[in-house]
Design a protein around this motif. Structure first.
Motif, PDB file in Angstrom:
ATOM      1  N   UNK A  23      50.897  37.124  40.556  1.00 27.42           N
ATOM      2  CA  UNK A  23      49.648  36.642  40.673  1.00 27.42           C
ATOM      3  C   UNK A  23      48.505  37.460  41.072  1.00 27.42           C
ATOM      4  N   UNK A  24      48.943  37.890  42.187  1.00 18.58           N
ATOM      5  CA  UNK A  24      47.767  38.994  43.096  1.00 18.58           C
ATOM      6  C   UNK A  24      47.673  40.219  42.187  1.00 18.58           C
ATOM      7  N   UNK A  25      48.675  40.848  41.600  1.00 18.72           N
ATOM      8  CA  UNK A  25      48.033  42.023  40.678  1.00 18.72           C
ATOM      9  C   UNK A  25      47.570  41.678  39.429  1.00 18.72           C
ATOM     10  N   UNK A  26      47.635  40.489  39.108  1.00 13.66           N
ATOM     11  CA  UNK A  26      46.830  39.949  37.792  1.00 13.66           C
ATOM     12  C   UNK A  26      45.553  39.525  38.459  1.00 13.66           C
ATOM     13  N   UNK A  27      45.242  39.242  39.531  1.00 16.66           N
ATOM     14  CA  UNK A  27      44.027  38.682  40.411  1.00 16.66           C
ATOM     15  C   UNK A  27      43.269  39.912  40.390  1.00 16.66           C
ATOM     16  N   UNK A  28      43.842  41.113  40.931  1.00 16.66           N
ATOM     17  CA  UNK A  28      43.211  42.443  41.171  1.00 16.66           C
ATOM     18  C   UNK A  28      42.694  43.101  39.817  1.00 16.66           C
ATOM     19  N   UNK A  29      43.446  42.959  38.920  1.00 14.39           N
ATOM     20  CA  UNK A  29      43.260  43.436  37.786  1.00 14.39           C
ATOM     21  C   UNK A  29      42.068  42.803  37.152  1.00 14.39           C
ATOM     22  N   UNK A  30      41.989  41.551  37.043  1.00 16.08           N
ATOM     23  CA  UNK A  30      40.966  40.854  36.473  1.00 16.08           C
ATOM     24  C   UNK A  30      39.482  41.113  37.231  1.00 16.08           C
ATOM     25  N   UNK A  31      39.650  41.077  38.642  1.00 16.69           N
ATOM     26  CA  UNK A  31      38.491  41.563  39.543  1.00 16.69           C
ATOM     27  C   UNK A  31      37.993  42.837  39.189  1.00 16.69           C
ATOM     28  N   UNK A  32      38.828  43.841  38.927  1.00 22.68           N
ATOM     29  CA  UNK A  32      38.481  45.359  38.573  1.00 22.68           C
ATOM     30  C   UNK A  32      37.779  45.168  37.467  1.00 22.68           C
ATOM     31  N   UNK A  33      38.393  44.535  36.315  1.00 24.98           N
ATOM     32  CA  UNK A  33      37.901  44.686  34.983  1.00 24.98           C
ATOM     33  C   UNK A  33      36.303  43.834  35.102  1.00 24.98           C
ATOM     34  N   UNK A  34      36.211  42.961  35.696  1.00 22.95           N
ATOM     35  CA  UNK A  34      34.888  42.215  36.080  1.00 22.95           C
ATOM     36  C   UNK A  34      33.918  43.331  36.450  1.00 22.95           C
ATOM     37  N   UNK A  35      34.462  43.990  37.604  1.00 26.25           N
ATOM     38  CA  UNK A  35      33.401  45.033  38.286  1.00 26.25           C
ATOM     39  C   UNK A  35      32.922  46.100  37.186  1.00 26.25           C
ATOM     40  N   UNK A  36      33.956  46.528  36.415  1.00 22.12           N
ATOM     41  CA  UNK A  36      33.727  47.630  35.424  1.00 22.12           C
ATOM     42  C   UNK A  36      32.772  47.088  34.391  1.00 22.12           C
TER      43      UNK A  36
END
Length: 72
Positions: free
Chosen positions: A44-57
């Protein structure tokens, strides 16, 4: 990492993660080691990080006038 830690349902794990984040040495390694005790939370942490990075981009692209097309 703080934002993620605050979403952890397991109170003991959440407290441990927050305590780790208030430290000063090897925070990232200690955080991941603590999460590895719960495989679902680690995933869930890795998915959370991926989603946050996508939002930032996406926010950055929007700020420079680029419309991204996401293919999922």
């Amino acid at each position: 990492m703080v934002d993620f830690a605050e979403t952890v349902a397991d109170e003991e794990l959440r407290s441990s993660l927050i305590r780790i984040l208030s430290g000063s040495k090897k925070i990232f390694r200690r955080f991941k080691d603590a999460l590895s005790s719960d495989g679902r939370e680690l995933a869930r942490y890795y998915q959370f990080v991926e989603n946050r990075n996508r939002e930032r981009v996406m926010d950055w692209l929007e700020s420079i006038g680029v419309k991204a097309i996401i293919d999922q």
